[in-house]
Scaffold this motif. Structure first.
Motif, mmCIF file in Angstrom:
data_model
loop_
_atom_site.group_PDB
_atom_site.id
_atom_site.type_symbol
_atom_site.label_atom_id
_atom_site.label_comp_id
_atom_site.label_asym_id
_atom_site.label_seq_id
_atom_site.Cartn_x
_atom_site.Cartn_y
_atom_site.Cartn_z
ATOM 1 N N ILE A 237 16.762 0.127 44.244
ATOM 2 C CA ILE A 237 17.274 1.376 43.668
ATOM 3 C C ILE A 237 18.367 1.883 44.605
ATOM 4 O O ILE A 237 18.201 1.872 45.826
ATOM 5 N N HIS B 29 17.351 10.066 39.519
ATOM 6 C CA HIS B 29 15.928 10.059 39.172
ATOM 7 C C HIS B 29 15.305 11.421 39.500
ATOM 8 O O HIS B 29 14.588 12.016 38.683
ATOM 9 N N HIS C 191 14.110 14.498 36.824
ATOM 10 C CA HIS C 191 12.795 15.157 36.845
ATOM 11 C C HIS C 191 12.945 16.667 36.996
ATOM 12 O O HIS C 191 12.229 17.438 36.363
ATOM 13 N N TYR D 119 17.411 5.675 54.840
ATOM 14 C CA TYR D 119 16.232 5.766 53.954
ATOM 15 C C TYR D 119 14.984 5.132 54.556
ATOM 16 O O TYR D 119 13.867 5.500 54.213
ATOM 17 N N GLN E 144 12.723 7.599 52.583
ATOM 18 C CA GLN E 144 12.472 7.263 51.171
ATOM 19 C C GLN E 144 11.071 7.687 50.726
ATOM 20 O O GLN E 144 10.907 8.245 49.640
ATOM 21 N N LEU F 259 10.263 10.386 47.813
ATOM 22 C CA LEU F 259 9.397 9.988 46.691
ATOM 23 C C LEU F 259 8.220 10.968 46.579
ATOM 24 O O LEU F 259 7.802 11.322 45.482
ATOM 25 N N TYR F 260 7.725 11.404 47.729
ATOM 26 C CA TYR F 260 6.617 12.369 47.717
ATOM 27 C C TYR F 260 7.056 13.691 47.077
ATOM 28 O O TYR F 260 6.297 14.287 46.304
ATOM 29 N N ASP G 162 7.039 12.923 43.354
ATOM 30 C CA ASP G 162 5.676 12.721 42.854
ATOM 31 C C ASP G 162 4.923 14.047 42.766
ATOM 32 O O ASP G 162 4.186 14.303 41.815
ATOM 33 N N ASN G 163 5.095 14.862 43.790
ATOM 34 C CA ASN G 163 4.410 16.156 43.829
ATOM 35 C C ASN G 163 4.892 17.059 42.690
ATOM 36 O O ASN G 163 4.109 17.791 42.076
ATOM 37 N N ILE H 101 6.117 15.943 39.749
ATOM 38 C CA ILE H 101 5.568 15.382 38.507
ATOM 39 C C ILE H 101 4.097 15.803 38.345
ATOM 40 O O ILE H 101 3.658 16.179 37.258
ATOM 41 N N HIS H 102 3.371 15.726 39.454
ATOM 42 C CA HIS H 102 1.940 16.069 39.484
ATOM 43 C C HIS H 102 1.704 17.514 39.010
ATOM 44 O O HIS H 102 0.910 17.764 38.105
#
Lengths: 165, 165
Positions: free
Chosen positions: A14, A22, A26, A115, A130, A134-135, A138-139, A141-142
């Protein structure tokens, strides 16, 4: 030169640009979730003793720009999820949009080779650049997934999960 | 040789191995969420007209191995979220663990240069290999976040979000 750039891009799982897109995709969806809440319920509706979505949004705002600022500057900052963004959804959305721009500006200051660098965010969270970013995603989205349940219990159809436009 | 490998890894925003570990870390957390549900509530508890967590789990199982199988083989498969995995949590967990191994095996068959390849999954979802796999993960986080709300309404403390061990 064009061939070289193409080759580099093809070799990346990526690219930094795709990674940013990305994240921002989101964030655009999260923005629509904030918009979908009625004014009062954004600040007060909750289920199972959890926080209202406004409080979760404060957490997301406390992570995104402060976290990236720390990654770019190398200076430890405060993780403060109780900052005051105002009493209306409109004020939260204004802050959200300001941060969208700041994220773009900060991202441009992360060189590709960083990264994989090991960092400790907010003085305590260890990872690479990275894995930390990502965290963040993810957090978001969660908690947004939890916001979807809140909206459903309010009989409101949440935005399409796959729409990141 | 060692230096060359190090250099390649440093240049990657995320390596294929890190990407796999990221996915499997999330799957380990989702497994703990399945485990946290009481037997009956896994299949029957729902909020706001949404699906019970067993149904969401069926969706995740319908995406992971079938999606990666399609990426590896290039042959269009069926997206079927109504496959029968049995009537107990134990059967779902057994399938989950089988798929953990299959994901590792399939991942090893995706060459690094394929992550930027454009694909159409299940005959309809367009993206690159990387964006498709990110979608698998995002979708899992999204529904698992909803599972957290379900657990909270059952007065059950969900597993720590940050623990991916």
């Amino acid at each position: 030169m064009e061939n070289t750039i193409k080759k580099q891009t093809e070799a990346q799982v990526i690219t930094p640009e795709q990674f940013l897109e990305h994240y921002q995709g989101h964030r655009r969806l999260t923005r629509r979730v904030i918009e979908a809440f009625p004014e009062n319920e954004f600040f007060n509706h909750s289920i199972g003793g959890m926080r209202p979505f406004a409080e979760m949004t404060k957490e997301l705002l406390a992570i995104a720009v402060p976290g990236l600022t720390e990654i770019v500057s190398g200076k430890i900052g405060d993780f403060d999820e109780n900052r005051d963004y105002g009493k209306t959804k409109a004020q939260f959305l204004e802050k959200w949009d300001e941060d969208t721009e700041k994220i773009n500006e900060l991202w441009a200051q992360i060189p590709e080779e960083r990264y994989q660098e090991h960092i400790t965010l907010f003085g305590q969270y260890e990872g690479t650049v990275q894995s930390s970013i990502l965290y963040f995603i993810d957090n978001e989205i969660h908690h947004r997934g939890q916001g979807y349940v809140y909206l459903r219990t309010l009989d409101i159809e949440p935005p399409f999960f796959y729409d990141r436009s």
